[in-house]
Design an enzyme around this catalytic site. Sequence first.
Site, PDB file in Angstrom:
ATOM      1  N   GLU A 139       0.904  -1.224  -0.087  1.00 29.71           N
ATOM      2  CA  GLU A 139      -0.059   0.101  -0.064  1.00 29.71           C
ATOM      3  C   GLU A 139       0.846   1.266  -0.044  1.00 29.71           C
ATOM      4  OE1 GLU A 139      -3.093  -0.170  -0.689  1.00 29.71           O
ATOM      5  OE2 GLU A 139      -3.095  -2.357  -0.570  1.00 29.71           O
ATOM      6  N   GLU A 189      -1.201  -3.140  -9.446  1.00 33.40           N
ATOM      7  CA  GLU A 189      -1.181  -4.017  -8.292  1.00 33.40           C
ATOM      8  C   GLU A 189       0.156  -5.100  -8.283  1.00 33.40           C
ATOM      9  OE1 GLU A 189      -3.269  -4.726  -5.622  1.00 33.40           O
ATOM     10  OE2 GLU A 189      -3.830  -2.921  -6.388  1.00 33.40           O
TER      11      GLU A 189
END
Length: 369
Positions: A139, A189
């Site tokens: 993140e 991602e």
Amino acid sequence: MADTGFEKVPARNRRRFPGISSRAYEHPADRSALVALRRLSGFDTVFKALSGLLPERSLRLLFLSESVRVGETQFPHLHEMLRDACYILDLEKVPQMYVQQDPKPNAMCIGLDEPIIVVTTGLVELLDEEEMRAVVGHEVGHALSGHAVYRTVLLFLTGLALKVAWIPLGTVAISAIVTALREWFRKSELSADRAGLLVGQDVNASMRGLMKIAGGNHLHEMNVDAFLAQAEEYEASGDLRDSVLKILNMLPRTHPFPTVRAAELKKWSQNRDYQRIMDGHYPRREEDKDTSVTDSFRQSASHYADSVRGSKDPLMKLVGDIAGGAGDLGGKLRDRFAAAATRNSADGKDGKDGGEGGEGGGSPTEPRG
């Protein structure tokens, strides 16, 4: 050994990457898109104008009111992980982080002006210390790359598409943008997985985390090598019809499938680019302004060409054959589908002749995951 509250894990120092540019770990497709956006004249102005339409302030108030903000007195172990991840990737300002009650394991990084990291209780309860460290690094990698901005836009446009669905053709253009953003975000991602590995610096922990996301908290029942073998089987198995189904299954998703993510990360961890970063040789943030858009697109094109050449997927192999001058695309598609139809017809006939006990005696149904 250090007692972390989850289990005893090795107490060790991790390498730090002062001034590291997100270009060091970004997937080629992700990187070329971001470089182009960052260099686009008026890009910042457009997004600042759009920020007035986006519910960022509402989201911040929502998380503040119904979630738990991570800090020195709340989820202190997550707070230390977050600070450590920002230190390793040299992110100057530590983002706010919230834990949200949700049994589904998930995490996200959103926001325009300042990124917010949100993790669910399902994820916190599922992962051990080292696995969670990789997720927090994932993140923080999103934040360093600027992905939070585009993720927020994607969430906004997805909601907008639902609101204008009643307008004739009103949702077509938005759906096209959402589809394109999802394709980019799936690549982002893969970039963030790499950032997670740079923070955790334990590829086995990253693999375990992805296996748990796929199969739950039954690690003693799972095996990394077998899990990676699933990714290889997924890529290589079936015929052209399966290739089309893979594309259709992927279109509505924002994340690649866990087995695919694990295979991609394992491959990158064994790549010389990863080792060069670990040895301290990586692009610096101060060089970002001099980055060539053309070079980034060239690297992206080269990556896709290598992927097509090395892919075991039937459709990608066919594309590679065509690119190599192996024949006519329409003819090959026709021949392959015709061959598959002939096989199915023969199988159905054999099952019918074999009576109710034969394979063709019932109506096959695909298992749902």
